[in-house]
Design a protein around this motif. Sequence first.
Motif, PDB file in Angstrom:
ATOM      1  N   SER A   1     -15.566  46.939   9.768  1.00  0.00           N
ATOM      2  CA  SER A   1     -15.022  46.253  10.948  1.00  0.00           C
ATOM      3  C   SER A   1     -16.064  45.271  11.472  1.00  0.00           C
ATOM      4  N   LYS A   2     -15.604  44.252  12.152  1.00  0.00           N
ATOM      5  CA  LYS A   2     -16.518  43.218  12.649  1.00  0.00           C
ATOM      6  C   LYS A   2     -17.602  43.813  13.544  1.00  0.00           C
ATOM      7  N   ALA A   3     -17.219  44.642  14.479  1.00  0.00           N
ATOM      8  CA  ALA A   3     -18.194  45.214  15.424  1.00  0.00           C
ATOM      9  C   ALA A   3     -19.229  46.077  14.705  1.00  0.00           C
ATOM     10  N   GLU A   4     -18.781  46.904  13.779  1.00  0.00           N
ATOM     11  CA  GLU A   4     -19.715  47.780  13.069  1.00  0.00           C
ATOM     12  C   GLU A   4     -20.592  47.009  12.095  1.00  0.00           C
ATOM     13  N   PHE A   5     -20.019  46.010  11.428  1.00  0.00           N
ATOM     14  CA  PHE A   5     -20.834  45.258  10.477  1.00  0.00           C
ATOM     15  C   PHE A   5     -21.862  44.389  11.199  1.00  0.00           C
ATOM     16  N   GLU A   6     -21.521  43.893  12.375  1.00  0.00           N
ATOM     17  CA  GLU A   6     -22.505  43.147  13.162  1.00  0.00           C
ATOM     18  C   GLU A   6     -23.710  44.023  13.482  1.00  0.00           C
TER      19      GLU A   6
ATOM     20  N   ALA B   1     -14.001  43.358   4.014  1.00  0.00           N
ATOM     21  CA  ALA B   1     -14.033  42.216   4.928  1.00  0.00           C
ATOM     22  C   ALA B   1     -15.168  41.287   4.518  1.00  0.00           C
ATOM     23  N   CYS B   2     -14.985  39.999   4.766  1.00  0.00           N
ATOM     24  CA  CYS B   2     -16.010  39.000   4.443  1.00  0.00           C
ATOM     25  C   CYS B   2     -16.537  38.391   5.737  1.00  0.00           C
ATOM     26  N   TYR B   3     -17.856  38.192   5.773  1.00  0.00           N
ATOM     27  CA  TYR B   3     -18.494  37.661   6.975  1.00  0.00           C
ATOM     28  C   TYR B   3     -19.531  36.611   6.620  1.00  0.00           C
ATOM     29  N   ASN B   4     -19.587  35.554   7.438  1.00  0.00           N
ATOM     30  CA  ASN B   4     -20.638  34.543   7.381  1.00  0.00           C
ATOM     31  C   ASN B   4     -21.408  34.621   8.687  1.00  0.00           C
TER      32      ASN B   4
ATOM     33  N   ASP C   1     -23.623  32.836  11.742  1.00  0.00           N
ATOM     34  CA  ASP C   1     -23.727  31.527  12.375  1.00  0.00           C
ATOM     35  C   ASP C   1     -25.146  30.971  12.178  1.00  0.00           C
TER      36      ASP C   1
END
Length: 89
Positions: free
Chosen positions: A30-35, A73-76, A78
């Motif tokens: 998930s976005k929150a956990e991967f952050e 999930a894929c993340y870039n 900033d």
Amino acid sequence: MKGLADVIVSDDKEMLTIPDLKTCQLGGASKAEFEKSIYNWGYHRQAAWYLDLFGATYFMFIAVEKEPPFAVACYNLDRDSIERGRQEN
């Protein structure tokens, strides 16, 4: 500088992308956990390092959960996160 990319992909404009596979526990994609994982494990430093080492244009994390339902999930990152990684390196 040394590093071993999982793979380096070139598009038709010869722009390089480095996808990096990261496994995580259930819910970790998930976005929150991967952050949280990015900063806990220093993934922002890895992204900056590999971008500079290989002269790549893009760095992408592919988060894959190790337990069913095996979310992906894929993340870039900033630019600010990449620059922070460079400064820390």
